[in-house]
Design an enzyme around this catalytic site. Structure first.
Site, PDB file in Angstrom:
ATOM      1  N   LYS A  15       0.823  -1.207   0.000  1.00 34.82           N
ATOM      2  CA  LYS A  15       0.000   0.000   0.000  1.00 34.82           C
ATOM      3  C   LYS A  15       0.863   1.266   0.000  1.00 34.82           C
ATOM      4  O   LYS A  15       0.635   2.180  -0.775  1.00 34.82           O
ATOM      5  CB  LYS A  15      -0.929   0.012   1.234  1.00 34.82           C
ATOM      6  CG  LYS A  15      -1.836  -1.207   1.335  1.00 34.82           C
ATOM      7  CD  LYS A  15      -2.792  -1.119   2.521  1.00 34.82           C
ATOM      8  CE  LYS A  15      -2.125  -1.152   3.886  1.00 34.82           C
ATOM      9  NZ  LYS A  15      -1.592  -2.477   4.284  1.00 34.82           N
ATOM     10  N   ARG A  89      -9.429   0.714   9.129  1.00 38.85           N
ATOM     11  CA  ARG A  89      -9.058  -0.656   9.491  1.00 38.85           C
ATOM     12  C   ARG A  89     -10.144  -1.341  10.288  1.00 38.85           C
ATOM     13  O   ARG A  89      -9.988  -2.515  10.631  1.00 38.85           O
ATOM     14  CB  ARG A  89      -7.800  -0.623  10.330  1.00 38.85           C
ATOM     15  CG  ARG A  89      -6.506  -0.907   9.567  1.00 38.85           C
ATOM     16  CD  ARG A  89      -5.379  -0.716  10.560  1.00 38.85           C
ATOM     17  NE  ARG A  89      -4.182  -1.428  10.263  1.00 38.85           N
ATOM     18  CZ  ARG A  89      -3.141  -0.923   9.592  1.00 38.85           C
ATOM     19  NH1 ARG A  89      -3.215   0.275   9.077  1.00 38.85           N
ATOM     20  NH2 ARG A  89      -2.049  -1.625   9.434  1.00 38.85           N
ATOM     21  N   ARG A 128      12.265  -6.688   5.461  1.00 38.24           N
ATOM     22  CA  ARG A 128      12.118  -5.329   4.928  1.00 38.24           C
ATOM     23  C   ARG A 128      13.034  -4.299   5.598  1.00 38.24           C
ATOM     24  O   ARG A 128      13.250  -4.326   6.795  1.00 38.24           O
ATOM     25  CB  ARG A 128      10.652  -4.908   5.131  1.00 38.24           C
ATOM     26  CG  ARG A 128      10.347  -3.458   4.841  1.00 38.24           C
ATOM     27  CD  ARG A 128       8.880  -3.242   4.614  1.00 38.24           C
ATOM     28  NE  ARG A 128       8.098  -3.213   5.855  1.00 38.24           N
ATOM     29  CZ  ARG A 128       6.796  -2.958   5.889  1.00 38.24           C
ATOM     30  NH1 ARG A 128       6.113  -2.757   4.778  1.00 38.24           N
ATOM     31  NH2 ARG A 128       6.153  -2.941   7.038  1.00 38.24           N
ATOM     32  N   ARG A 162      11.557  -1.364  10.836  1.00 42.67           N
ATOM     33  CA  ARG A 162      10.508  -1.010  11.775  1.00 42.67           C
ATOM     34  C   ARG A 162      10.516  -1.926  12.986  1.00 42.67           C
ATOM     35  O   ARG A 162      10.725  -3.119  12.870  1.00 42.67           O
ATOM     36  CB  ARG A 162       9.146  -1.080  11.068  1.00 42.67           C
ATOM     37  CG  ARG A 162       8.766   0.226  10.431  1.00 42.67           C
ATOM     38  CD  ARG A 162       7.590   0.082   9.519  1.00 42.67           C
ATOM     39  NE  ARG A 162       6.472  -0.650  10.117  1.00 42.67           N
ATOM     40  CZ  ARG A 162       5.284  -0.765   9.545  1.00 42.67           C
ATOM     41  NH1 ARG A 162       5.070  -0.183   8.389  1.00 42.67           N
ATOM     42  NH2 ARG A 162       4.331  -1.451  10.126  1.00 42.67           N
ATOM     43  N   ARG A 173      -0.340  -8.631  13.721  1.00 39.83           N
ATOM     44  CA  ARG A 173      -0.878  -7.698  12.722  1.00 39.83           C
ATOM     45  C   ARG A 173      -1.750  -8.435  11.712  1.00 39.83           C
ATOM     46  O   ARG A 173      -2.783  -7.929  11.285  1.00 39.83           O
ATOM     47  CB  ARG A 173       0.263  -6.962  11.998  1.00 39.83           C
ATOM     48  CG  ARG A 173       0.788  -5.775  12.800  1.00 39.83           C
ATOM     49  CD  ARG A 173       2.245  -5.495  12.522  1.00 39.83           C
ATOM     50  NE  ARG A 173       2.507  -4.942  11.199  1.00 39.83           N
ATOM     51  CZ  ARG A 173       3.702  -4.978  10.609  1.00 39.83           C
ATOM     52  NH1 ARG A 173       4.726  -5.553  11.212  1.00 39.83           N
ATOM     53  NH2 ARG A 173       3.867  -4.450   9.420  1.00 39.83           N
TER      54      ARG A 173
HETATM   55  P1  ADP Z   1       1.217  -2.339   8.154  1.00 38.56           P
HETATM   56  O1  ADP Z   1       0.056  -2.184   7.223  1.00 38.56           O
HETATM   57  O2  ADP Z   1       2.478  -2.768   7.448  1.00 38.56           O
HETATM   58  O3  ADP Z   1       0.952  -3.200   9.345  1.00 38.56           O
HETATM   59  P2  ADP Z   1       1.028   0.467   9.032  1.00 38.56           P
HETATM   60  O4  ADP Z   1       2.193   1.371   8.932  1.00 38.56           O
HETATM   61  O5  ADP Z   1      -0.160   0.769   8.210  1.00 38.56           O
HETATM   62  O6  ADP Z   1       1.627  -0.956   8.727  1.00 38.56           O
HETATM   63  O7  ADP Z   1       0.573   0.361  10.561  1.00 38.56           O
HETATM   64  C1  ADP Z   1       1.450   0.076  11.604  1.00 38.56           C
HETATM   65  C2  ADP Z   1       0.690  -0.012  12.930  1.00 38.56           C
HETATM   66  O8  ADP Z   1       0.058   1.243  13.218  1.00 38.56           O
HETATM   67  C3  ADP Z   1      -0.445  -1.029  12.975  1.00 38.56           C
HETATM   68  O9  ADP Z   1       0.018  -2.320  13.290  1.00 38.56           O
HETATM   69  C4  ADP Z   1      -1.318  -0.431  14.088  1.00 38.56           C
HETATM   70  O10 ADP Z   1      -0.775  -0.676  15.364  1.00 38.56           O
HETATM   71  C5  ADP Z   1      -1.217   1.048  13.836  1.00 38.56           C
HETATM   72  N1  ADP Z   1      -2.263   1.555  12.902  1.00 38.56           N
HETATM   73  C6  ADP Z   1      -2.054   2.068  11.662  1.00 38.56           C
HETATM   74  N2  ADP Z   1      -3.210   2.451  11.096  1.00 38.56           N
HETATM   75  C7  ADP Z   1      -4.183   2.160  11.990  1.00 38.56           C
HETATM   76  C8  ADP Z   1      -5.602   2.291  12.001  1.00 38.56           C
HETATM   77  N3  ADP Z   1      -6.261   2.796  10.939  1.00 38.56           N
HETATM   78  N4  ADP Z   1      -6.279   1.881  13.096  1.00 38.56           N
HETATM   79  C9  ADP Z   1      -5.637   1.379  14.158  1.00 38.56           C
HETATM   80  N5  ADP Z   1      -4.312   1.203  14.227  1.00 38.56           N
HETATM   81  C10 ADP Z   1      -3.578   1.596  13.163  1.00 38.56           C
END
Ligand code: ADP
Ligand code: ZN
Length: 215
Positions: A15, A89, A128, A162, A173
């Site tokens: 994404k 999400r 990564r 990360r 996740r």
């Molecule tokens: P990825 O999709 O690779 O897991 P992101 O960078 O989108 O990584 O998100 C990293 C973390 O940030 C998630 O595991 C969560 O803890 C938090 N997070 C991100 N976006 C949201 C969201 N929309 N709602 C709740 N938690 C979120």
């Protein structure tokens, strides 16, 4: 009215990579709640510490925090369309987004579901690394950091991994994704907004598929 899209898919689906390209090529604005939260967690406050803990465990941050962040950025970053990356999400977040778009007189052009095998996700994420300067994504196996130690895109020599890109957090996740986020696929399908694309190809091939959806 501008073109607004959601990029939907599990962690590692690509994404962020596709969102950055759309920013460069179309002048759209990327709203990544992951990036916003990574910034928020660096603040030495009660909230910052709480967010860091939740993220490192691979769990979702509470809806009101992320909805608040999105609301703030939609107010101040208005441009040529938003790319929602990692948001919504949960169904509550999807409802909040619908309200926010309506308030701004905007609507969603499409919800792009990026489909990728779970085995591939694990490989993409645990191997990564990203450029600290420009965010270009590398992978120890599939796209290693060049042997001269310089980023191909910007020449920076600093790379980061990360905190939550380890096997244990990733498992959490993925669980969160399947429990709380994947129902959005049905929700947007029923709304007639869902477009599925194959996220397994090369970056350019995936980009082409997204372009087809947008044009
Ligand atoms: P990825 O999709 O690779 O897991 P992101 O960078 O989108 O990584 O998100 C990293 C973390 O940030 C998630 O595991 C969560 O803890 C938090 N997070 C991100 N976006 C949201 C969201 N929309 N709602 C709740 N938690 C979120
Ligand atoms: Zn770089």
């Amino acid at each position: 009215m501008t073109t607004n899209i959601i990029l939907l898919g599990p962690p590692g689906a690509g994404k962020g990579t596709q969102a950055r390209r759309l920013v460069d090529e179309r002048g759209m604005t990327q709203l990544s709640t992951g990036d916003m939260l990574r910034e928020a967690r660096t603040s030495d406050t009660e909230m910052g510490h709480r967010v860091a803990e939740v993220m490192d465990r691979g769990e979702l941050v509470t809806d009101d925090i992320v909805i608040g962040l999105i609301e703030e950025h939609m107010e101040k970053d208005r441009t040529n369309g938003f790319i929602f990356d990692g948001f919504p999400r949960t169904l509550a977040q999807a409802d909040a987004l619908a309200r926010l778009l309506e308030k701004h007189g905007e609507r969603l052009a499409a919800v792009v579901e990026m489909q990728v095998d779970d085995d591939v996700l694990v490989k993409r994420i645990t191997l990564r690394a990203t450029c600290a300067e420009c965010g270009a994504v590398y992978n120890d196996e599939m796209r290693p950091i060049p042997s001269d130690g310089k980023c191909e895109t910007c020449g920076s020599t600093e790379f980061k991994r990360r905190e939550d890109d380890n096997e244990e957090s990733l498992k959490q996740r993925l669980l969160e994704y399947y429990k709380k986020t994947s129902p959005l696929i049905g929700y947007y399908y029923a709304n007639g907004q869902l477009k599925r694309i194959d996220g397994l190809g090369e970056i350019d091939e995936v980009a082409e598929e997204i372009d087809k959806v947008l044009d």
